[in-house]
Design a protein around this motif. Structure first.
Motif, PDB file in Angstrom:
ATOM      1  N   UNK A 136       8.768  19.940  40.118  1.00 51.30           N
ATOM      2  CA  UNK A 136       8.643  20.998  41.124  1.00 51.30           C
ATOM      3  C   UNK A 136       9.917  21.795  41.376  1.00 51.30           C
ATOM      4  N   UNK A 137      11.056  21.339  40.845  1.00 52.05           N
ATOM      5  CA  UNK A 137      12.332  21.965  41.184  1.00 52.05           C
ATOM      6  C   UNK A 137      13.246  22.079  39.973  1.00 52.05           C
ATOM      7  N   UNK A 138      14.323  22.865  40.165  1.00 51.69           N
ATOM      8  CA  UNK A 138      15.369  23.012  39.164  1.00 51.69           C
ATOM      9  C   UNK A 138      16.685  22.504  39.754  1.00 51.69           C
ATOM     10  N   UNK A 139      17.457  21.836  38.924  1.00 54.80           N
ATOM     11  CA  UNK A 139      18.759  21.300  39.302  1.00 54.80           C
ATOM     12  C   UNK A 139      19.754  21.701  38.221  1.00 54.80           C
ATOM     13  N   UNK A 140      21.028  21.423  38.458  1.00 51.13           N
ATOM     14  CA  UNK A 140      22.024  21.764  37.444  1.00 51.13           C
ATOM     15  C   UNK A 140      23.291  20.964  37.664  1.00 51.13           C
ATOM     16  N   UNK A 168      22.385  12.323  32.883  1.00 51.54           N
ATOM     17  CA  UNK A 168      22.704  12.395  34.301  1.00 51.54           C
ATOM     18  C   UNK A 168      21.509  11.891  35.106  1.00 51.54           C
ATOM     19  N   UNK A 169      21.782  11.064  36.097  1.00 46.52           N
ATOM     20  CA  UNK A 169      20.713  10.611  36.990  1.00 46.52           C
ATOM     21  C   UNK A 169      20.394  11.719  37.988  1.00 46.52           C
ATOM     22  N   UNK A 174      22.526  18.849  40.975  1.00 45.28           N
ATOM     23  CA  UNK A 174      22.573  19.623  42.218  1.00 45.28           C
ATOM     24  C   UNK A 174      21.368  20.555  42.254  1.00 45.28           C
ATOM     25  N   UNK A 175      20.686  20.686  43.393  1.00 47.82           N
ATOM     26  CA  UNK A 175      19.597  21.663  43.463  1.00 47.82           C
ATOM     27  C   UNK A 175      20.116  23.054  43.085  1.00 47.82           C
ATOM     28  N   UNK A 176      19.366  23.755  42.248  1.00 45.39           N
ATOM     29  CA  UNK A 176      19.810  25.064  41.761  1.00 45.39           C
ATOM     30  C   UNK A 176      19.417  26.142  42.764  1.00 45.39           C
ATOM     31  N   UNK A 183      29.067  27.649  44.798  1.00 41.20           N
ATOM     32  CA  UNK A 183      30.036  26.590  45.110  1.00 41.20           C
ATOM     33  C   UNK A 183      30.545  25.906  43.841  1.00 41.20           C
ATOM     34  N   UNK A 184      29.628  25.602  42.919  1.00 38.89           N
ATOM     35  CA  UNK A 184      30.017  24.920  41.679  1.00 38.89           C
ATOM     36  C   UNK A 184      30.888  25.824  40.810  1.00 38.89           C
ATOM     37  N   UNK A 185      30.513  27.093  40.687  1.00 38.57           N
ATOM     38  CA  UNK A 185      31.335  28.029  39.914  1.00 38.57           C
ATOM     39  C   UNK A 185      32.699  28.217  40.559  1.00 38.57           C
ATOM     40  N   UNK A 186      32.728  28.257  41.866  1.00 41.10           N
ATOM     41  CA  UNK A 186      33.985  28.406  42.597  1.00 41.10           C
ATOM     42  C   UNK A 186      34.871  27.174  42.435  1.00 41.10           C
ATOM     43  N   UNK A 187      34.232  25.997  42.343  1.00 42.63           N
ATOM     44  CA  UNK A 187      34.998  24.760  42.145  1.00 42.63           C
ATOM     45  C   UNK A 187      35.823  24.828  40.850  1.00 42.63           C
ATOM     46  N   UNK A 188      35.263  25.504  39.846  1.00 45.02           N
ATOM     47  CA  UNK A 188      35.978  25.687  38.572  1.00 45.02           C
ATOM     48  C   UNK A 188      36.806  26.969  38.541  1.00 45.02           C
ATOM     49  N   UNK A 189      36.930  27.622  39.700  1.00 47.56           N
ATOM     50  CA  UNK A 189      37.675  28.883  39.835  1.00 47.56           C
ATOM     51  C   UNK A 189      37.125  29.980  38.919  1.00 47.56           C
TER      52      UNK A 189
END
Length: 193
Positions: A136-140, A168-169, A174-176, A183-189
Motif C-alpha cells: 500500500x505504500x512506498x518507502x526509500x 533492508x528491513x 523511510x516513508x516516501x 530531509x534525506x537529501x539535505x542530510x547528504x548536503x
C-alpha cells in the motif's frame, strides 16, 4: 460426484474461486476479497519493468524536489535508458554540479524486508536510491556509493561477479513523502545552494 449438469466451465470457475480465497488468505498483496492492493503490479511485474517504473518515479520526484530548491533549470534525466554505471543524473546549473544516482527497486518479501539486487561497488554513481514498495505504500533509503562499497558483502549469486544484494528491513526504510525525501537529501548536503 459431479452432477450431469456440471460443465468444465463450472469446475474451472469453482477451482478459481477456491484459489482466490486460499491465495488472499496468505498474500499480503491481495485484499481479503481477493482484489489487488494498490501496489500489486509493482510486485508482479517483470523485474525490468519494475526497475524502469522505479527509475521513472525517482526521476520525477527528483525533478520536483531539486527544481523547488534550485529553479526550473535543473536537468533531471534517466541516463542511457537506465543501463550503465548509474540510472538518474541531476545537473544543477547554478552550482555546475551533477549528482549521479543508481536506482534499485524492491518489493517487500515474506519477512517484511527489501532485497535490492545488482548493486555494484566502486563504479560511477554517487548515491543509490533504494525504492522500497509495500502493498500500500512506498518507502526509500539513500546510501552513498562509499557506504555501500564498504559494507556490501553478499554477492547476488556465485556466478555473478561484482553484483551485490543489499537487504533492508522495514524498520530501516523511510516513508516516501516530500518532507522525508527533502530531509534525506539535505542530510547528504544535496539540496544546499
Amino acid at each position: 460426484m459431479i452432477d450431469s449438469k456440471t460443465s468444465f466451465k463450472d469446475i474451472f470457475s469453482e477451482a478459481t474461486e477456491n484459489l482466490i480465497i486460499r491465495e488472499s488468505d496468505n498474500n499480503k498483496w491481495l485484499n481479503a476479497d481477493g482484489s489487488r492492493k494498490t501496489n500489486y503490479w509493482w510486485k508482479y511485474a517483470s523485474k525490468t519493468k519494475q526497475g524502469d517504473a522505479g527509475e521513472n518515479v525517482v526521476r520525477n520526484i527528483f525533478d520536483l524536489m531539486f527544481s523547488s530548491v534550485y529553479g526550473n533549470n535543473v536537468e533531471v534525466k534517466i541516463v542511457n535508458k537506465g543501463r550503465g554505471e548509474y540510472d538518474v543524473s541531476v545537473f544543477i546549473p547554478s552550482t555546475n554540479k551533477t549528482i549521479k544516482f543508481e536506482v534499485k527497486t524492491a518489493t517487500t518479501d515474506t519477512s517484511d524486508s527489501y532485497q535490492f539486487n545488482g548493486l555494484k561497488k566502486d563504479i560511477g554513481y554517487d548515491y543509490a536510491f533504494l525504492l522500497a514498495v509495500s502493498p500500500e505504500d512506498f518507502y526509500f533509503k539513500i546510501e552513498s556509493n562509499q557506504y555501500l562499497s564498504d559494507n556490501m558483502t553478499t554477492l547476488m549469486s556465485k556466478d555473478v561477479d561484482g553484483a551485490f544484494k543489499y537487504t533492508l528491513s522495514q524498520k530501516k526504510v523511510i516513508p516516501l513523502t516530500p518532507e522525508n525525501l527533502y530531509e534525506e537529501l539535505n542530510m547528504y548536503s544535496l539540496l544546499n545552494k
